[in-house]
Design an enzyme around this catalytic site. Structure first.
Site, PDB file in Angstrom:
ATOM      1  CG  HIS A  39      -0.383   0.033   2.535  1.00 21.85           C
ATOM      2  ND1 HIS A  39       0.458  -0.944   3.027  1.00 21.85           N
ATOM      3  CD2 HIS A  39      -0.490   0.957   3.533  1.00 21.85           C
ATOM      4  CE1 HIS A  39       0.824  -0.629   4.260  1.00 21.85           C
ATOM      5  NE2 HIS A  39       0.271   0.523   4.591  1.00 21.85           N
ATOM      6  CG  HIS A  64       0.204   4.206   4.878  1.00 22.20           C
ATOM      7  ND1 HIS A  64      -0.527   3.399   5.714  1.00 22.20           N
ATOM      8  CD2 HIS A  64      -0.632   5.224   4.514  1.00 22.20           C
ATOM      9  CE1 HIS A  64      -1.739   3.905   5.865  1.00 22.20           C
ATOM     10  NE2 HIS A  64      -1.827   5.010   5.140  1.00 22.20           N
ATOM     11  CG  ASP A  99       4.937   2.747   7.442  1.00 23.57           C
ATOM     12  OD1 ASP A  99       4.023   3.261   6.769  1.00 23.57           O
ATOM     13  OD2 ASP A  99       4.733   1.816   8.237  1.00 23.57           O
ATOM     14  CG  HIS A 100       4.241  -0.159   4.240  1.00 30.37           C
ATOM     15  ND1 HIS A 100       4.182  -1.481   4.593  1.00 30.37           N
ATOM     16  CD2 HIS A 100       3.826   0.542   5.327  1.00 30.37           C
ATOM     17  CE1 HIS A 100       3.741  -1.573   5.848  1.00 30.37           C
ATOM     18  NE2 HIS A 100       3.519  -0.356   6.309  1.00 30.37           N
ATOM     19  CG  HIS A 154      -3.978  -0.046   6.679  1.00 33.88           C
ATOM     20  ND1 HIS A 154      -3.923   0.492   7.941  1.00 33.88           N
ATOM     21  CD2 HIS A 154      -2.787   0.267   6.079  1.00 33.88           C
ATOM     22  CE1 HIS A 154      -2.745   1.111   8.094  1.00 33.88           C
ATOM     23  NE2 HIS A 154      -2.051   0.987   6.976  1.00 33.88           N
ATOM     24  CG  ASP A 210       0.748  -1.531   7.691  1.00 38.14           C
ATOM     25  OD1 ASP A 210       1.644  -2.368   7.878  1.00 38.14           O
ATOM     26  OD2 ASP A 210       0.943  -0.297   7.723  1.00 38.14           O
ATOM     27  CG  HIS A 269       4.251  -2.182  11.204  1.00 41.34           C
ATOM     28  ND1 HIS A 269       5.064  -1.090  11.405  1.00 41.34           N
ATOM     29  CD2 HIS A 269       3.450  -1.875  10.158  1.00 41.34           C
ATOM     30  CE1 HIS A 269       4.753  -0.139  10.530  1.00 41.34           C
ATOM     31  NE2 HIS A 269       3.772  -0.590   9.749  1.00 41.34           N
TER      32      HIS A 269
HETATM   33 ZN   LIG Z   1       2.928   0.419   8.139  1.00 44.43          ZN
HETATM   34 ZN   LIG Z   2      -0.005   1.459   6.543  1.00 44.79          ZN
END
Ligand SMILES: [Zn+2]
Ligand SMILES: [Zn+2]
Length: 255
Positions: A54, A56, A58-59, A112, A129, A167
């Site tokens: 996805h 985000h 952090d990905h 999400h 996530d 995570h």
């Molecule tokens: Zn994440």
């Molecule tokens: Zn996420």
């Protein structure tokens, strides 16, 4: 197939998926580029693709840095065409992708975010996530109905499916699960195992779908104990799966 877990940022996991026949590899959810590049070198593999679950940061934060160094295909859901840096291969439910000789099936699992996918290589599921060990992602863009549908789709996978999530949230997730199902013996057992791993600085990921079905409160809307505990606090709560799931998600947001 070989899978290499790469811990990134504070608690993110990226993964190298390596085809051992060809030496070709893809990276799932690179939060940052440098540690991934180092791992690629160490493993002596040829990086061919980025698989984003996805949009985000952090990905996907490592996409630009990896693209600056390698010619790569970038996969992600078509809803995220504008949001995933460098996306070249927009995907949807049921698509198949190749890494060397390995094939993955794409599962569309919104909730999400509205463009979340999972990649299923054999019995290895990379689910970002959406599903965590003993938890699930927050509903940032989707509804409880959507997330419930997505989790339900993942629950249909075989019990021996390995769940590689995005995570290391397991211990906190289990603490929350214990508040809803303190008498579930599988939960106590899992907590013991996880605390031992964490005290040695080890990863608790992957888990298996079988373990998730036994311990993850977001997949246990049918649990009598969870329903009873919710009813005590919310006497008028309907016990249909979506209502139970939505309430559990809400409680976790405040935990
Ligand atoms: Zn994440
Ligand atoms: Zn996420």
């Amino acid at each position: 197939m070989r899978i290499v877990q790469i811990p990134l940022l504070r608690d993110n996991y990226a993964y190298l998926v390596v085809c051992e026949d060809t030496g070709e590899a893809a990276v799932v959810d690179p939060s940052e580029a440098e540690p991934v590049l180092r791992q690629v070198e160490k493993e002596k593999v040829t990086l061919k693709a980025i698989l984003n679950t996805h949009h985000h940061r952090d990905h996907t934060g490592g996409n630009p840095g990896l693209l600056a160094r390698h010619r790569l295909e970038v996969y992600g859901h078509r809803n995220d065409r504008e949001r995933i840096p460098g996306l070249t291969r927009p995907l949807d439910e049921g698509d198949e992708i190749m890494v060397g000789k390995l094939t993955a099936r794409v599962l569309f699992i919104p909730g999400h975010t509205k463009g979340h996918v999972a990649y299923l290589f054999g019995n290895s599921l990379f689910c970002g996530d959406t599903l965590f060990t003993a938890g699930c992602g927050r509903l940032f863009e989707g509804t409880a109905e959507q997330m419930h549908g997505s989790l339900n789709k993942l629950m249909q996978l075989p019990a021996d499916t390995l769940v590689y999530c995005g995570h290391e949230y397991t211990e906190k997730n289990l603490q929350f699960a214990m508040t809803l199902e303190p008498n579930n013996p599988k939960l106590a057992e899992k907590m013991k195992k996880v605390r031992s791993l964490r005290s040695q600085g080890l990863s608790t990921v992957p888990s298996t779908m079988a373990e998730e079905l036994e311990t993850n409160p977001f997949l246990r809307w049918h649990s009598g104990e969870i329903q009873e505990n919710l009813k005590r606090e919310f006497p008028n709560l309907p016990t249909d799966p979506v209502s139970v799931f939505a309430r559990v998600r809400q409680l976790k947001d405040q935990f």
